[in-house]
Motif scaffolding. Structure first.
Motif, PDB file in Angstrom:
ATOM      1  N   ASN A   1       0.803  -1.219   0.000  1.00 14.65           N
ATOM      2  CA  ASN A   1       0.000   0.000   0.000  1.00 14.65           C
ATOM      3  C   ASN A   1       0.839   1.274   0.000  1.00 14.65           C
ATOM      4  N   THR A   2       2.132   1.127   0.261  1.00 17.93           N
ATOM      5  CA  THR A   2       3.009   2.298   0.304  1.00 17.93           C
ATOM      6  C   THR A   2       4.307   1.975  -0.430  1.00 17.93           C
ATOM      7  N   GLU A   3       5.051   3.014  -0.741  1.00 16.15           N
ATOM      8  CA  GLU A   3       6.364   2.802  -1.358  1.00 16.15           C
ATOM      9  C   GLU A   3       7.268   2.004  -0.434  1.00 16.15           C
ATOM     10  N   TYR A   4       7.185   2.311   0.872  1.00 23.05           N
ATOM     11  CA  TYR A   4       8.003   1.599   1.853  1.00 23.05           C
ATOM     12  C   TYR A   4       7.734   0.094   1.785  1.00 23.05           C
ATOM     13  N   GLU A   5       6.456  -0.314   1.754  1.00 20.78           N
ATOM     14  CA  GLU A   5       6.110  -1.732   1.668  1.00 20.78           C
ATOM     15  C   GLU A   5       6.622  -2.357   0.374  1.00 20.78           C
ATOM     16  N   PHE A   6       6.541  -1.603  -0.719  1.00 21.18           N
ATOM     17  CA  PHE A   6       7.018  -2.104  -2.011  1.00 21.18           C
ATOM     18  C   PHE A   6       8.518  -2.376  -1.956  1.00 21.18           C
ATOM     19  N   TYR A   7       9.292  -1.396  -1.497  1.00 19.25           N
ATOM     20  CA  TYR A   7      10.742  -1.573  -1.447  1.00 19.25           C
ATOM     21  C   TYR A   7      11.138  -2.637  -0.434  1.00 19.25           C
ATOM     22  N   LYS A   8      10.410  -2.738   0.656  1.00 19.00           N
ATOM     23  CA  LYS A   8      10.680  -3.783   1.639  1.00 19.00           C
ATOM     24  C   LYS A   8      10.479  -5.155   1.006  1.00 19.00           C
ATOM     25  N   GLU A   9       9.415  -5.321   0.241  1.00 20.43           N
ATOM     26  CA  GLU A   9       9.135  -6.579  -0.456  1.00 20.43           C
ATOM     27  C   GLU A   9      10.272  -6.935  -1.419  1.00 20.43           C
TER      28      GLU A   9
END
Length: 70
Positions: free
Chosen positions: A46-54
């Motif tokens: 849902n956020t850029e942070y979650e995307f990069y963490k993934e």
């Protein structure tokens, strides 16, 4: 293919059920020499942070991380 070899990106757009995921799974299981293929589902991000963490978790868990260190 030349655009990808030069660092370009590829976007797959097609209706549901035409084989996009099957194509990606084939590439994942049969990578071309000199290429690294990482497949991840990011729909739940849902956020850029979650995307990069993934992405970082996928990189860390792959054999790529050991290749980069050695």
């Amino acid at each position: 293919m030349a655009a990808i070899e030069e660092g370009g990106h590829l976007l797959l757009l097609a209706p549901r059920r035409v084989g996009k995921t099957s194509l990606l799974r084939h590439l994942e299981n049969n990578p071309q020499e000199g290429y690294v293929f990482l497949y991840t589902m990011d729909q739940s991000c849902n956020t850029e942070y979650e995307f990069y963490k993934e992405i970082l978790e996928k990189l860390h868990s792959s054999s790529l991380s050991t290749d980069l260190i050695s």
